[in-house]
Design a protein around this motif. Structure first.
Motif, PDB file in Angstrom:
ATOM      1  N   SER A  95       7.132  -0.435  -6.279  1.00 38.76           N
ATOM      2  CA  SER A  95       8.767  -1.112  -6.824  1.00 38.76           C
ATOM      3  C   SER A  95       8.483  -2.481  -5.746  1.00 38.76           C
ATOM      4  N   CYS A  96       9.157  -3.245  -7.039  1.00 33.62           N
ATOM      5  CA  CYS A  96       9.789  -4.623  -6.700  1.00 33.62           C
ATOM      6  C   CYS A  96      11.045  -4.779  -6.699  1.00 33.62           C
ATOM      7  N   VAL A  97      10.948  -4.970  -4.963  1.00 33.28           N
ATOM      8  CA  VAL A  97      12.477  -5.626  -4.617  1.00 33.28           C
ATOM      9  C   VAL A  97      12.682  -7.074  -4.011  1.00 33.28           C
ATOM     10  N   ALA A  98      14.345  -7.264  -3.347  1.00 35.17           N
ATOM     11  CA  ALA A  98      14.175  -8.719  -3.510  1.00 35.17           C
ATOM     12  C   ALA A  98      15.488  -8.810  -2.635  1.00 35.17           C
ATOM     13  N   SER A  99      15.478  -9.871  -1.640  1.00 40.79           N
ATOM     14  CA  SER A  99      16.814 -10.056  -1.189  1.00 40.79           C
ATOM     15  C   SER A  99      17.259 -10.600  -1.075  1.00 40.79           C
ATOM     16  N   ARG A 100      17.864 -12.007  -0.189  1.00 37.19           N
ATOM     17  CA  ARG A 100      18.286 -13.111  -0.143  1.00 37.19           C
ATOM     18  C   ARG A 100      18.033 -13.894   1.626  1.00 37.19           C
ATOM     19  N   ALA A 101      18.305 -12.347   2.133  1.00 37.96           N
ATOM     20  CA  ALA A 101      18.139 -12.865   3.314  1.00 37.96           C
ATOM     21  C   ALA A 101      16.734 -13.692   4.029  1.00 37.96           C
ATOM     22  N   LEU A 102      16.443 -14.380   5.212  1.00 37.14           N
ATOM     23  CA  LEU A 102      15.529 -15.588   4.762  1.00 37.14           C
ATOM     24  C   LEU A 102      14.764 -14.152   5.940  1.00 37.14           C
ATOM     25  N   SER A 103      15.017 -13.660   6.903  1.00 39.00           N
ATOM     26  CA  SER A 103      13.295 -12.746   6.977  1.00 39.00           C
ATOM     27  C   SER A 103      13.166 -11.684   5.946  1.00 39.00           C
ATOM     28  N   TYR A 104      11.915 -11.014   6.564  1.00 39.28           N
ATOM     29  CA  TYR A 104      12.002  -9.972   5.921  1.00 39.28           C
ATOM     30  C   TYR A 104      11.572  -8.701   6.401  1.00 39.28           C
ATOM     31  N   SER A 105      12.556  -7.155   5.928  1.00 38.08           N
ATOM     32  CA  SER A 105      12.060  -6.169   6.516  1.00 38.08           C
ATOM     33  C   SER A 105      11.805  -4.868   6.137  1.00 38.08           C
ATOM     34  N   ARG A 106      11.212  -3.954   6.030  1.00 32.28           N
ATOM     35  CA  ARG A 106      10.390  -2.936   6.223  1.00 32.28           C
ATOM     36  C   ARG A 106      10.858  -1.996   5.781  1.00 32.28           C
ATOM     37  N   ASP A 107      12.446  -2.107   6.080  1.00 37.14           N
ATOM     38  CA  ASP A 107      13.681  -1.120   5.708  1.00 37.14           C
ATOM     39  C   ASP A 107      14.344  -1.143   3.916  1.00 37.14           C
ATOM     40  N   TYR A 108      13.854  -0.416   3.772  1.00 37.77           N
ATOM     41  CA  TYR A 108      13.881  -0.792   1.330  1.00 37.77           C
ATOM     42  C   TYR A 108      15.358  -0.742   1.663  1.00 37.77           C
ATOM     43  N   ALA A 109      16.349   0.209   2.100  1.00 38.86           N
ATOM     44  CA  ALA A 109      17.592  -0.372   2.637  1.00 38.86           C
ATOM     45  C   ALA A 109      18.282  -1.900   3.257  1.00 38.86           C
ATOM     46  N   SER A 110      17.307  -2.641   2.900  1.00 35.86           N
ATOM     47  CA  SER A 110      17.909  -4.249   2.884  1.00 35.86           C
ATOM     48  C   SER A 110      17.453  -4.546   2.433  1.00 35.86           C
ATOM     49  N   TYR A 111      17.216  -4.360   0.873  1.00 39.14           N
ATOM     50  CA  TYR A 111      17.143  -5.175  -0.262  1.00 39.14           C
ATOM     51  C   TYR A 111      17.713  -4.603  -1.072  1.00 39.14           C
ATOM     52  N   PRO A 112      18.108  -6.041  -1.480  1.00 44.50           N
ATOM     53  CA  PRO A 112      19.185  -5.335  -3.185  1.00 44.50           C
ATOM     54  C   PRO A 112      19.166  -4.929  -4.149  1.00 44.50           C
ATOM     55  N   TYR A 113      17.892  -6.167  -4.375  1.00 45.26           N
ATOM     56  CA  TYR A 113      18.065  -5.738  -5.761  1.00 45.26           C
ATOM     57  C   TYR A 113      15.951  -5.067  -5.907  1.00 45.26           C
ATOM     58  N   TRP A 114      16.036  -3.990  -7.254  1.00 43.98           N
ATOM     59  CA  TRP A 114      14.626  -3.401  -7.369  1.00 43.98           C
ATOM     60  C   TRP A 114      14.590  -3.731  -8.548  1.00 43.98           C
ATOM     61  N   GLY A 115      13.395  -3.083  -9.324  1.00 44.55           N
ATOM     62  CA  GLY A 115      12.734  -3.383  -9.839  1.00 44.55           C
ATOM     63  C   GLY A 115      12.702  -1.497 -10.450  1.00 44.55           C
ATOM     64  N   GLN A 116      11.776  -0.991 -12.160  1.00 49.04           N
ATOM     65  CA  GLN A 116      12.154   0.197 -12.214  1.00 49.04           C
ATOM     66  C   GLN A 116      11.453   0.738 -12.255  1.00 49.04           C
ATOM     67  N   GLY A 117       9.829  -0.139 -10.887  1.00 44.42           N
ATOM     68  CA  GLY A 117       9.168   0.774 -10.258  1.00 44.42           C
ATOM     69  C   GLY A 117       7.825   0.886 -12.010  1.00 44.42           C
ATOM     70  N   THR A 118       6.114   1.352 -11.107  1.00 48.03           N
ATOM     71  CA  THR A 118       5.111   0.950 -12.484  1.00 48.03           C
ATOM     72  C   THR A 118       3.748   2.412 -11.418  1.00 48.03           C
ATOM     73  N   GLN A 119       3.481   2.444 -12.202  1.00 46.95           N
ATOM     74  CA  GLN A 119       2.860   4.361 -11.479  1.00 46.95           C
ATOM     75  C   GLN A 119       1.238   3.501 -11.561  1.00 46.95           C
ATOM     76  N   VAL A 120       0.703   3.377 -10.153  1.00 47.22           N
ATOM     77  CA  VAL A 120      -0.481   3.623  -9.985  1.00 47.22           C
ATOM     78  C   VAL A 120      -1.068   4.839  -9.489  1.00 47.22           C
ATOM     79  N   THR A 121      -1.892   5.021  -9.850  1.00 48.04           N
ATOM     80  CA  THR A 121      -2.915   6.387  -9.850  1.00 48.04           C
ATOM     81  C   THR A 121      -4.603   5.736  -9.683  1.00 48.04           C
ATOM     82  N   VAL A 122      -5.295   5.922  -8.565  1.00 47.01           N
ATOM     83  CA  VAL A 122      -6.075   6.019  -8.375  1.00 47.01           C
ATOM     84  C   VAL A 122      -6.733   7.089  -7.900  1.00 47.01           C
ATOM     85  N   SER A 123      -7.724   7.327  -9.016  1.00 47.25           N
ATOM     86  CA  SER A 123      -8.939   8.745  -9.050  1.00 47.25           C
ATOM     87  C   SER A 123      -9.897   8.753  -8.150  1.00 47.25           C
ATOM     88  N   SER A 124     -10.472  10.563  -7.553  1.00 50.51           N
ATOM     89  CA  SER A 124     -11.511   9.552  -6.897  1.00 50.51           C
ATOM     90  C   SER A 124     -12.598  10.512  -7.181  1.00 50.51           C
TER      91      SER A 124
END
Length: 124
Positions: A95-124
Motif C-alpha cells: 500500500s502507498c501512503v502519504a503524509s503532510r509531515a516533514l519527516s517520515y515515520s515507520r508507523d502506519y498510523a502517521s499517514y492519513p492517506y492510503w491507497g487500496q493496495g496491490t498484491q505482490v506474490t513471489v513464488s519459490s
C-alpha cells in the motif's frame, strides 16, 4: 485531500523484479512525504520504504535495503517502488501512503492517506 491508486503488482518468481507505481490526485503532490507499507496474511503491517517530498532522502526497512528502491516524479504525481531480487517472504499487499509531515515515520498510523493496495506474490 489526496487520492492514491497503486498499480504494478502481480505474480513473479523468486529472484525476479517488479515495479510498483502510486499515482496521486487531488491536492498538490509535492509537499507530501510518501511511503510504502506491506501486509502479509496473518502478519502485522510492515514499513517498507519512504521518500521525502523533494525526493532527496529515502529510507528503507532492513529487510528490503539493497533490493528495493523508492523514487518519485513530482511532475507526474507518482511514486515508485522498484523491487529486485524478490523473495517469497516479500509476498504481501503493498500500500502507498502519504503524509503532510516533514519527516517520515515507520508507523502506519502517521499517514492519513492510503491507497487500496496491490498484491505482490513471489513464488519459490
Amino acid at each position: 485531500q489526496v487520492q492514491l491508486v497503486e498499480s504494478g503488482g502481480g505474480l513473479v518468481q523468486a529472484g525476479g523484479s517488479l515495479r510498483l507505481a502510486c499515482a496521486a490526485s487531488g491536492r498538490t503532490f509535492s509537499p507530501y512525504t510518501m511511503a510504502w507499507f506491506r501486509q502479509a496474511p496473518g502478519k502485522e503491517r510492515e514499513f517498507v520504504a519512504a521518500i521525502s517530498w523533494s525526493g532527496s532522502s529515502s529510507y528503507y526497512a532492513d529487510s528490503v535495503k539493497g533490493r528495493f528502491t523508492i523514487s518519485r516524479n513530482n511532475a507526474k504525481n507518482t511514486v515508485y517502488l522498484q523491487m529486485n531480487s524478490l523473495k517469497p517472504e516479500d509476498t504481501a499487499v503493498y500500500s502507498c501512503v502519504a503524509s503532510r509531515a516533514l519527516s517520515y515515520s515507520r508507523d502506519y498510523a502517521s499517514y492519513p492517506y492510503w491507497g487500496q493496495g496491490t498484491q505482490v506474490t513471489v513464488s519459490s
